[in-house]
Design an enzyme around this catalytic site. Sequence first.
Site: not given
Ligand code: HEM
Length: 343
Positions: A80, A84, A92, A94, A113, A212
């Site tokens: 993630r 981000h 970069d 950032s 974030n 995810h």
């Molecule tokens: C498509 C739009 C996306 C949305 C709306 C989104 C949103 C989110 C949200 C709300 C969370 C949980 C954050 C929290 O608990 O505060 C999350 C976690 C995560 N996201 Fe996304 N995400 C998106 C795309 C992506 C992409 C493109 C990737 C990587 C290729 C990704 C990888 C992850 C991972 C691995 C987690 C878990 C992080 C952890 O356990 O520390 N997400 N995302």
Amino acid sequence: MSTFTERSLFHAHPKSLPVCTLLIAVLLIQKAGAARFLPDGSPLQFHFYDKSCPNVEKIVRQVVSSAVASEARMAGSLLRLHFHDCFVQGCDGSLLLESIAGVIEGEQEALPNANSVRGFEVVDAIKAALEQECPGIVSCADILALAARDSVAVSGGPSYPVQLGRRDSLTANRELANKNLPGFNFNVTDLVAAFASVGLSARDMVALSGGHSIGKARCNTFAARLTPDPQDPTALSSSYSSLLHQQCPAGAASDALVDLDVTTPIQFDNAYYSNLLSNRGLLHSDQVLYSTPGATRDLVNLYAQSNSAFAKDFSVAMLKMGSITPLTGSEGQVRNQCGYVNA
Ligand code: HEM
Ligand SMILES: *[C@@H]1O[C@H](CO)[C@@H](O)[C@H](O)[C@H]1NC(C)=O
């Protein structure tokens, strides 16, 4: 003998001297130039550190493997970070910059974030190991790209060659982080637009959402879905809904963390997509990919059926995401510490 050789080099062929000097100068410039940075605007390269830091990939892989071995979730957290980072003024580094009052308004406090992004100590550990091996050579932005790749690979997902040569920014942009990072309440139109604004297609968006397949989310990111609305096509399946009620007893106020992929939470695979087919997508932004008729639903069906189609498209999309407006040339730097611009 050696005196004779030296004498002959310097005195025997005076006309070859300018040629020699030129050759040596060219070699020196090439060596320094290749190791330091790519010209402004040039594309990233697969073999960027082959000469200047040949063990870079081995070192990143080792630190990531051991971090994930001690905490499986770290793989998701590192993946993630790269996402981000890249969505905000390009890949970069950032995102890694710490806020300094009056100097840098960091991205880590941006809404998507705050209290959420993590893994910075692992990035620092990788950087420290690389500074031992080849000081001042490997950028923090490249570390994020490699760590993301390795996190997926050690979780059982695909591996792919990573393009390198990014330089680290001297700035961060919290406002842009708030603007560019997609929200968990987004519909398909919003999601497609957010990815399009950084040059990624709808197909890239659906494949990258498969990120995810690992990692966790806080209850407040999906709490709105816990109150059932039978009319809502994105509604959770009833068994999944009761599981989530148990895991988040106080709804949005629960500080629990819930697996994004209920089926295979620490295995990087296509189960994320089959979950969507049975209304077990955790976030609204996950479930809409399937519940909205059209191209994204077709892709969800494809990836749910074929792990290899998912692995292929995910790898391609990660490479595209990794080359969003890379910072090359002299405006960037290789930070000594990933959290701070060099003094
Ligand atoms: C498509 C739009 C996306 C949305 C709306 C989104 C949103 C989110 C949200 C709300 C969370 C949980 C954050 C929290 O608990 O505060 C999350 C976690 C995560 N996201 Fe996304 N995400 C998106 C795309 C992506 C992409 C493109 C990737 C990587 C290729 C990704 C990888 C992850 C991972 C691995 C987690 C878990 C992080 C952890 O356990 O520390 N997400 N995302
Ligand atoms: C998607 O959400 C936006 C608000 O974020 C809204 O303006 C738009 O009408 C929605 N589109 C669809 C197709 O539901």
